[in-house]
Design a protein around this motif. Structure first.
Motif, PDB file in Angstrom:
ATOM      1  N   MET A   1      23.959  44.432  19.033  1.00 25.21           N
ATOM      2  CA  MET A   1      23.803  42.824  19.607  1.00 25.21           C
ATOM      3  C   MET A   1      23.135  42.908  20.751  1.00 25.21           C
ATOM      4  SD  MET A   1      27.107  40.470  19.197  1.00 25.21           S
ATOM      5  CE  MET A   1      27.039  39.055  20.154  1.00 25.21           C
ATOM      6  N   ALA A   2      22.194  42.202  21.244  1.00 22.44           N
ATOM      7  CA  ALA A   2      21.374  41.621  22.564  1.00 22.44           C
ATOM      8  C   ALA A   2      22.231  40.780  23.180  1.00 22.44           C
ATOM      9  CB  ALA A   2      20.186  41.355  22.191  1.00 22.44           C
ATOM     10  N   LEU A   3      22.145  40.899  24.475  1.00 17.45           N
ATOM     11  CA  LEU A   3      22.788  39.790  25.252  1.00 17.45           C
ATOM     12  C   LEU A   3      21.981  38.538  25.380  1.00 17.45           C
ATOM     13  CD1 LEU A   3      23.925  42.059  28.328  1.00 17.45           C
ATOM     14  CD2 LEU A   3      25.400  40.745  26.600  1.00 17.45           C
ATOM     15  N   ALA A   4      22.452  37.586  25.756  1.00 18.65           N
ATOM     16  CA  ALA A   4      21.571  36.296  25.605  1.00 18.65           C
ATOM     17  C   ALA A   4      20.839  36.172  26.836  1.00 18.65           C
ATOM     18  CB  ALA A   4      22.529  35.116  25.440  1.00 18.65           C
ATOM     19  N   SER A   5      21.283  36.680  27.757  1.00 16.72           N
ATOM     20  CA  SER A   5      20.675  36.739  29.218  1.00 16.72           C
ATOM     21  C   SER A   5      19.071  37.490  28.982  1.00 16.72           C
ATOM     22  CB  SER A   5      21.294  36.974  30.413  1.00 16.72           C
ATOM     23  OG  SER A   5      21.823  38.353  30.228  1.00 16.72           O
ATOM     24  N   ALA A   6      19.215  38.517  28.378  1.00 17.72           N
ATOM     25  CA  ALA A   6      18.095  39.426  27.929  1.00 17.72           C
ATOM     26  C   ALA A   6      17.159  38.613  27.340  1.00 17.72           C
ATOM     27  CB  ALA A   6      18.315  40.615  27.502  1.00 17.72           C
ATOM     28  N   GLU A   7      17.355  37.765  26.389  1.00 17.43           N
ATOM     29  CA  GLU A   7      16.670  37.126  25.561  1.00 17.43           C
ATOM     30  C   GLU A   7      16.105  35.756  26.031  1.00 17.43           C
ATOM     31  OE1 GLU A   7      18.477  36.252  21.607  1.00 17.43           O
ATOM     32  OE2 GLU A   7      18.857  38.117  21.702  1.00 17.43           O
ATOM     33  N   TYR A   8      16.829  35.156  26.994  1.00 19.39           N
ATOM     34  CA  TYR A   8      16.417  33.913  27.720  1.00 19.39           C
ATOM     35  C   TYR A   8      16.589  34.031  29.107  1.00 19.39           C
ATOM     36  CZ  TYR A   8      15.065  28.830  27.471  1.00 19.39           C
ATOM     37  OH  TYR A   8      14.301  27.927  27.639  1.00 19.39           O
ATOM     38  N   PRO A   9      15.794  34.285  29.906  1.00 19.13           N
ATOM     39  CA  PRO A   9      16.443  34.546  31.382  1.00 19.13           C
ATOM     40  C   PRO A   9      16.777  33.264  32.011  1.00 19.13           C
ATOM     41  CG  PRO A   9      14.096  35.514  30.794  1.00 19.13           C
ATOM     42  CD  PRO A   9      14.724  34.902  29.831  1.00 19.13           C
ATOM     43  N   PHE A  10      17.316  33.608  33.082  1.00 20.87           N
ATOM     44  CA  PHE A  10      17.830  32.186  33.944  1.00 20.87           C
ATOM     45  C   PHE A  10      16.916  31.518  34.401  1.00 20.87           C
ATOM     46  CE2 PHE A  10      19.534  30.371  37.981  1.00 20.87           C
ATOM     47  CZ  PHE A  10      20.576  29.776  37.534  1.00 20.87           C
ATOM     48  N   LEU A  11      15.686  31.773  34.711  1.00 21.88           N
ATOM     49  CA  LEU A  11      14.681  31.205  35.359  1.00 21.88           C
ATOM     50  C   LEU A  11      13.998  30.135  34.099  1.00 21.88           C
ATOM     51  CD1 LEU A  11      12.608  33.292  37.932  1.00 21.88           C
ATOM     52  CD2 LEU A  11      14.180  31.258  38.378  1.00 21.88           C
ATOM     53  N   ASN A  12      13.954  30.727  32.882  1.00 19.63           N
ATOM     54  CA  ASN A  12      13.401  29.846  31.825  1.00 19.63           C
ATOM     55  C   ASN A  12      14.594  28.894  31.555  1.00 19.63           C
ATOM     56  OD1 ASN A  12      11.348  31.500  31.580  1.00 19.63           O
ATOM     57  ND2 ASN A  12      11.802  32.779  29.661  1.00 19.63           N
ATOM     58  N   MET A  14      16.252  27.487  33.613  1.00 18.54           N
ATOM     59  CA  MET A  14      16.274  26.410  34.837  1.00 18.54           C
ATOM     60  C   MET A  14      14.988  25.396  34.540  1.00 18.54           C
ATOM     61  SD  MET A  14      18.835  26.600  36.393  1.00 18.54           S
ATOM     62  CE  MET A  14      18.829  25.642  37.784  1.00 18.54           C
ATOM     63  N   TRP A  15      13.966  26.259  34.034  1.00 20.12           N
ATOM     64  CA  TRP A  15      12.577  25.522  33.688  1.00 20.12           C
ATOM     65  C   TRP A  15      12.861  24.549  32.585  1.00 20.12           C
ATOM     66  CZ3 TRP A  15       8.356  24.104  35.920  1.00 20.12           C
ATOM     67  CH2 TRP A  15       7.303  23.710  35.210  1.00 20.12           C
ATOM     68  N   THR A  16      13.584  25.111  31.642  1.00 17.73           N
ATOM     69  CA  THR A  16      13.782  24.116  30.479  1.00 17.73           C
ATOM     70  C   THR A  16      14.491  22.838  30.887  1.00 17.73           C
ATOM     71  OG1 THR A  16      13.651  26.117  29.066  1.00 17.73           O
ATOM     72  CG2 THR A  16      14.905  23.935  28.181  1.00 17.73           C
ATOM     73  N   MET A  17      15.815  23.193  31.757  1.00 22.10           N
ATOM     74  CA  MET A  17      16.525  21.911  32.087  1.00 22.10           C
ATOM     75  C   MET A  17      15.498  20.912  32.920  1.00 22.10           C
ATOM     76  SD  MET A  17      19.900  24.007  33.207  1.00 22.10           S
ATOM     77  CE  MET A  17      20.618  22.869  33.934  1.00 22.10           C
ATOM     78  N   LEU A  18      14.543  21.440  33.890  1.00 23.69           N
ATOM     79  CA  LEU A  18      13.854  20.565  34.670  1.00 23.69           C
ATOM     80  C   LEU A  18      13.038  19.802  33.728  1.00 23.69           C
ATOM     81  CD1 LEU A  18      12.916  19.659  37.509  1.00 23.69           C
ATOM     82  CD2 LEU A  18      11.143  21.509  36.967  1.00 23.69           C
ATOM     83  N   VAL A  19      12.480  20.472  32.436  1.00 29.99           N
ATOM     84  CA  VAL A  19      11.546  19.817  31.776  1.00 29.99           C
ATOM     85  C   VAL A  19      12.208  18.713  30.942  1.00 29.99           C
ATOM     86  CG1 VAL A  19       9.973  20.112  29.625  1.00 29.99           C
ATOM     87  CG2 VAL A  19       9.864  21.637  31.637  1.00 29.99           C
TER      88      VAL A  19
END
Length: 124
Positions: A1-12, A14-19
């Motif tokens: 089972m992969a960690l969510a942070s490995a699949e979707y990094p924090f900067l991505n 933040m970028w999604t939230m800004l958009v």
């Protein structure tokens, strides 16, 4: 089972939230422009149609032009509408108090009922 942070990094994230925030802000600006445009009584139907076409066909340019040319007046018109609404409420309260006073003078209600009606009208 992969960690969510490995699949979707924090900067991505933040970028999604800004958009997403910019997308919501954009629609808010469109609603403000259209709301102000269709509440205006000083524009003709042709002028409203022209602004509407511009806002739909070239939305970024249309909203920017509307804000540049009408931005100062948007606030003035909103304040005038708000002042009209408040004065309508004031007149309504005054009319209720006058009606209660008339009923008191005619003996239909007593002083306690008059004071209750007056408090109710002033609470609005």
């Amino acid at each position: 089972m992969a960690l969510a942070s490995a699949e979707y990094p924090f900067l991505n994230l933040m970028w999604t939230m800004l958009v997403f925030f910019c997308w919501i802000a954009w629609f808010w600006l469109l609603f403000v422009a259209f709301g102000d445009l269709f509440r205006r009584a000083d524009l003709s139907g042709w002028a409203k149609a022209g602004w509407t076409v511009l806002l739909i066909v070239l939305p970024f340019l249309g909203v920017l032009l509307y804000l540049i040319t009408q931005g100062r007046h948007i606030v003035e018109r909103q304040r005038a509408r708000d002042a009209g609404y408040v004065s309508t409420l004031d007149r309504t309260g005054a009319a209720q108090i006058a009606e209660a006073r008339r009923l008191l003078e005619e003996g239909v209600i007593d002083d306690a009922e008059y004071q209750a009606l007056k408090r109710k009208a002033l609470a609005r």
